[in-house]
Design a protein around this motif. Structure first.
Motif, PDB file in Angstrom:
ATOM      1  N   UNK A   1       7.283 -56.508  10.954  1.00  0.00           N
ATOM      2  CA  UNK A   1       7.163 -55.133  11.436  1.00  0.00           C
ATOM      3  C   UNK A   1       8.238 -54.282  10.769  1.00  0.00           C
ATOM      4  N   UNK A   2       7.812 -53.142  10.238  1.00  0.00           N
ATOM      5  CA  UNK A   2       8.736 -52.239   9.566  1.00  0.00           C
ATOM      6  C   UNK A   2       8.744 -50.862  10.222  1.00  0.00           C
ATOM      7  N   UNK A   3       9.817 -50.128   9.968  1.00  0.00           N
ATOM      8  CA  UNK A   3       9.885 -48.724  10.339  1.00  0.00           C
ATOM      9  C   UNK A   3      10.782 -48.037   9.325  1.00  0.00           C
ATOM     10  N   UNK A   4      10.952 -46.719   9.494  1.00  0.00           N
ATOM     11  CA  UNK A   4      11.775 -45.958   8.562  1.00  0.00           C
ATOM     12  C   UNK A   4      12.701 -45.037   9.342  1.00  0.00           C
ATOM     13  N   UNK A   5      13.959 -44.987   8.938  1.00  0.00           N
ATOM     14  CA  UNK A   5      14.929 -44.132   9.613  1.00  0.00           C
ATOM     15  C   UNK A   5      14.579 -42.653   9.428  1.00  0.00           C
ATOM     16  N   UNK A   6      14.847 -41.874  10.456  1.00  0.00           N
ATOM     17  CA  UNK A   6      14.660 -40.426  10.375  1.00  0.00           C
ATOM     18  C   UNK A   6      15.991 -39.710  10.164  1.00  0.00           C
ATOM     19  N   UNK A   7      17.068 -40.462  10.105  1.00  0.00           N
ATOM     20  CA  UNK A   7      18.398 -39.885   9.912  1.00  0.00           C
ATOM     21  C   UNK A   7      18.625 -39.508   8.451  1.00  0.00           C
ATOM     22  N   UNK A   8      19.647 -38.692   8.224  1.00  0.00           N
ATOM     23  CA  UNK A   8      20.107 -38.385   6.871  1.00  0.00           C
ATOM     24  C   UNK A   8      20.881 -39.596   6.382  1.00  0.00           C
ATOM     25  N   UNK A   9      20.378 -40.265   5.357  1.00  0.00           N
ATOM     26  CA  UNK A   9      21.000 -41.508   4.880  1.00  0.00           C
ATOM     27  C   UNK A   9      22.454 -41.289   4.485  1.00  0.00           C
ATOM     28  N   UNK A  10      22.786 -40.074   4.081  1.00  0.00           N
ATOM     29  CA  UNK A  10      24.173 -39.790   3.706  1.00  0.00           C
ATOM     30  C   UNK A  10      25.122 -39.939   4.893  1.00  0.00           C
TER      31      UNK A  10
END
Length: 361
Positions: free
Chosen positions: A27-36
């Protein structure tokens, strides 16, 4: 009833998570944060891991984000995938920062020398590359040749990118070919599954907000998974990514492909119901959210048929007139007042979970 036999693919290793080759569907997801902002990104990754996420993807829009990956990858409890568009130099920077997989879109990263350098860097670090095709970013040449955005155009785009990597001697590839239309997505993946043996990353892209997005994802993912197609999945929602993970597990549980957390079975109610079933079922669902053990719980409206209809449930309640019977594996344990039914049920759930934990110890 079991679905079709699982499609056997090559095996790819993403950090400590195996993908393909008969491994469980991840199961995968993706962050919604600013990676910086690596601290905020790590916090969200840990929330996703707590929800059951196996692999997390982060956007890498610039060099500052790529630099932040070193802190993120070092402290992340789960493998990190760098999402790269346009600039191969960001892919190489992400690989050097310690990511566990790279995602590239072949339709916006056409620098042949850059692709060669990316493949070489990934090979040296022994990390895979996901070739991620989207229906919204196909080249104009492909669209014109195929008369529109079609499954054939999507497949050609994906396989062409694989061929480019293969010419560089790179075969640690994962493929995705996502579309916002579930039917186009289903047709595309069916064709891909016959055309290659690379692990497939399934998803309905831009699926929508929580309610509509989960339905569209369940249609697309469910159809393919029931046919044995798919090695890793992401439910894409315009919502908190933790909801993506929860929805993914609901889909996998419905197909008996992975069991994590509680499964709630509840009847739709009818004119015979004499208890506030909807409110009680919603309260039970809320209280089951934090349970990680694979338990099946039933909330039924009819005391006559409830235990029988929910006989596969581990524990449950079935309503009568202003009361419920509490049952376990179809056997009635006791009768409880309607206002005490949820508490009695959750006590029995807790007992069941503790017994499972003791048995596994």
């Amino acid at each position: 009833m079991k679905g079709q036999a699982k499609r056997i693919t090559r095996s790819v290793q993403v950090g400590h998570i195996p993908m393909g080759g008969g491994a469980p569907i991840s199961v995968q997801s993706m962050c919604t944060t600013d990676t910086r902002d690596w601290k905020a990104t790590l916090l969200q990754i840990k929330q996703l891991e707590e929800a059951g996420c196996d692999i997390v993807r982060v956007a890498v829009p610039d060099a500052e984000a790529a630099q932040a990956l070193s802190m993120i990858c070092w402290q992340s409890p789960i493998p990190v995938v760098a999402d790269i568009h346009f600039d191969y130099r960001l892919a190489i920077a992400a690989i050097r920062a310690g990511v566990h997989k790279i995602r590239i879109n072949p339709n916006n990263m056409r620098d042949d020398d850059g692709l060669k350098r990316t493949a070489e860097a990934a090979r040296q670090r022994c990390i895979p590359i996901r070739v991620g095709v989207n229906s919204g970013s196909l080249s104009r040449e492909l669209i014109d040749r195929h008369g529109g955005v079609t499954a054939e155009a999507m497949v050609e785009s994906a396989l062409s990118a694989c061929a480019d990597l293969e010419r560089e001697g790179f075969y640690d590839i994962v493929l995705s070919a996502k579309a916002s239309c579930p039917m186009l997505m289903i047709e595309t993946y069916r064709k891909l599954s016959k055309a290659c043996d690379y692990p497939l990353h399934l998803g309905v892209t831009e699926a929508g907000t929580r309610e509509e997005g989960i339905i569209r994802s369940a249609v697309g993912l469910g159809a393919l998974l029931s046919e044995g197609i798919g090695d890793t999945i992401r439910v894409s929602l315009t919502a908190d990514p933790v909801l993506e993970v929860q929805a993914a597990y609901s889909i996998l549980k419905a197909l008996s492909l992975r069991q994590r957390g509680a499964t709630l079975v509840s009847c739709p109610t009818c004119g015979r119901t004499e208890v506030p079933l909807i409110a009680i079922a919603e309260e039970v669902e809320k209280r089951l959210k934090d349970i990680k053990a694979p338990i099946r719980v039933a909330v039924m409206g009819c005391v006559v048929n409830g235990p029988g209809e929910a006989r596969e449930a581990d524990v449950g309640i079935a309503g009568g007139k202003d009361s419920f019977v509490l049952f376990r594996k179809g056997e009635v344990l006791q009768k409880v007042r309607a206002d005490h039914a949820v508490a009695a049920l959750m006590d029995e759930v807790d007992r069941w979970v503790k017994e499972m934990e003791q048995a596994d110890a």
